[in-house]
Motif scaffolding. Structure first.
Motif, PDB file in Angstrom:
ATOM      1  N   PHE A  47       0.808  -1.222   0.000  1.00  0.00           N
ATOM      2  CA  PHE A  47       0.000   0.000   0.000  1.00  0.00           C
ATOM      3  C   PHE A  47       0.840   1.272   0.000  1.00  0.00           C
ATOM      4  O   PHE A  47       1.792   1.401   0.763  1.00  0.00           O
ATOM      5  N   SER A  48       0.448   2.207  -0.851  1.00  0.00           N
ATOM      6  CA  SER A  48       1.063   3.543  -0.870  1.00  0.00           C
ATOM      7  C   SER A  48      -0.043   4.584  -0.882  1.00  0.00           C
ATOM      8  O   SER A  48      -0.895   4.587  -1.783  1.00  0.00           O
ATOM      9  N   LEU A  49      -0.036   5.460   0.113  1.00  0.00           N
ATOM     10  CA  LEU A  49      -0.963   6.587   0.135  1.00  0.00           C
ATOM     11  C   LEU A  49      -0.321   7.678  -0.713  1.00  0.00           C
ATOM     12  O   LEU A  49       0.735   8.210  -0.364  1.00  0.00           O
ATOM     13  N   LEU A  50      -0.921   7.995  -1.846  1.00  0.00           N
ATOM     14  CA  LEU A  50      -0.340   8.950  -2.792  1.00  0.00           C
ATOM     15  C   LEU A  50      -0.616  10.391  -2.394  1.00  0.00           C
ATOM     16  O   LEU A  50       0.231  11.256  -2.586  1.00  0.00           O
ATOM     17  N   GLU A  51      -1.806  10.648  -1.876  1.00  0.00           N
ATOM     18  CA  GLU A  51      -2.119  11.983  -1.374  1.00  0.00           C
ATOM     19  C   GLU A  51      -3.374  11.949  -0.513  1.00  0.00           C
ATOM     20  O   GLU A  51      -4.174  11.017  -0.593  1.00  0.00           O
ATOM     21  N   GLY A  52      -3.493  12.952   0.350  1.00  0.00           N
ATOM     22  CA  GLY A  52      -4.714  13.130   1.109  1.00  0.00           C
ATOM     23  C   GLY A  52      -4.709  12.656   2.545  1.00  0.00           C
ATOM     24  O   GLY A  52      -5.769  12.568   3.164  1.00  0.00           O
ATOM     25  N   GLU A  53      -3.551  12.383   3.123  1.00  0.00           N
ATOM     26  CA  GLU A  53      -3.537  11.915   4.513  1.00  0.00           C
ATOM     27  C   GLU A  53      -4.273  12.891   5.432  1.00  0.00           C
ATOM     28  O   GLU A  53      -4.979  12.476   6.354  1.00  0.00           O
ATOM     29  N   GLY A  54      -4.152  14.177   5.177  1.00  0.00           N
ATOM     30  CA  GLY A  54      -4.829  15.180   5.993  1.00  0.00           C
ATOM     31  C   GLY A  54      -6.348  15.175   5.844  1.00  0.00           C
ATOM     32  O   GLY A  54      -7.049  15.774   6.647  1.00  0.00           O
ATOM     33  N   HIS A  55      -6.852  14.477   4.830  1.00  0.00           N
ATOM     34  CA  HIS A  55      -8.296  14.376   4.620  1.00  0.00           C
ATOM     35  C   HIS A  55      -8.890  13.131   5.274  1.00  0.00           C
ATOM     36  O   HIS A  55     -10.098  12.927   5.239  1.00  0.00           O
ATOM     37  N   ILE A  56      -8.041  12.282   5.845  1.00  0.00           N
ATOM     38  CA  ILE A  56      -8.519  11.022   6.415  1.00  0.00           C
ATOM     39  C   ILE A  56      -8.865  11.188   7.889  1.00  0.00           C
ATOM     40  O   ILE A  56      -8.045  11.624   8.691  1.00  0.00           O
ATOM     41  N   GLU A  57     -10.100  10.844   8.229  1.00  0.00           N
ATOM     42  CA  GLU A  57     -10.599  10.845   9.609  1.00  0.00           C
ATOM     43  C   GLU A  57     -10.789   9.385  10.019  1.00  0.00           C
ATOM     44  O   GLU A  57     -11.286   8.585   9.234  1.00  0.00           O
ATOM     45  N   THR A  58     -10.385   9.041  11.235  1.00  0.00           N
ATOM     46  CA  THR A  58     -10.482   7.660  11.701  1.00  0.00           C
ATOM     47  C   THR A  58     -11.434   7.543  12.881  1.00  0.00           C
ATOM     48  O   THR A  58     -11.401   8.359  13.800  1.00  0.00           O
ATOM     49  N   ILE A  59     -12.299   6.539  12.816  1.00  0.00           N
ATOM     50  CA  ILE A  59     -13.246   6.241  13.885  1.00  0.00           C
ATOM     51  C   ILE A  59     -12.690   5.073  14.694  1.00  0.00           C
ATOM     52  O   ILE A  59     -12.386   4.013  14.131  1.00  0.00           O
ATOM     53  N   GLN A  60     -12.542   5.263  15.991  1.00  0.00           N
ATOM     54  CA  GLN A  60     -12.050   4.201  16.860  1.00  0.00           C
ATOM     55  C   GLN A  60     -13.187   3.220  17.167  1.00  0.00           C
ATOM     56  O   GLN A  60     -14.341   3.618  17.294  1.00  0.00           O
TER      57      GLN A  60
END
Length: 135
Positions: A47-60
């Motif tokens: 897996f490679s995240l190419l762009e958008g890490e700042g747009h990812i929200e995670t639900i615990q």
């Protein structure tokens, strides 16, 4: 083989190298409600995240669930677990922009499948005959 993927608005884009280890459907209520019940499992090194890490929200997760779930905070697309530190993790198959090279191979939590969710093989494709009205 490179498999490309993205969220609906294109803010989050990723690539997967090689064939995923599995493609299936989770029928638990959490996956259904989060819109990520069709999933592929991949290894971290694929897996490679190419762009958008700042747009990812995670639900615990809350018990009895153990997996986090992520979505694009711009458009709401369920992503699976693209920020997971695990060696293997799920990605929402609906985010794939290209063929993963494998067929659907498993179901999990089938006992949680709602009664209205009929098996696909008994449903008709409402778009199989262009112009035919839905009855």
């Amino acid at each position: 083989m490179t498999i490309k993927g993205s969220c609906a608005c294109g803010s989050v884009r990723f690539a997967i190298e090689g064939t995923p280890s599995g493609l299936g459907t989770c029928h638990c209520s959490r996956c259904r409600k989060l819109g990520s019940s069709s999933i592929i499992f991949i290894k971290r090194e694929q897996f490679s995240l190419l762009e958008g890490e700042g747009h990812i929200e995670t639900i615990q997760p809350r018990a009895p669930y153990t997996y986090t779930r992520s979505f694009c905070r711009s458009c709401g697309t369920a992503l699976g677990e693209p920020l997971s530190p695990d060696k293997s993790f799920p990605i929402n198959a609906q985010c794939l922009d290209s063929d993963p090279g494998i067929a659907h191979s498993f179901h999990e939590f089938s006992e949680d499948r709602p009664v209205w969710d009929a098996p696909l093989d008994i449903l008709r494709d409402i778009h199989s005959t262009p112009g035919e009205p839905i009855q």
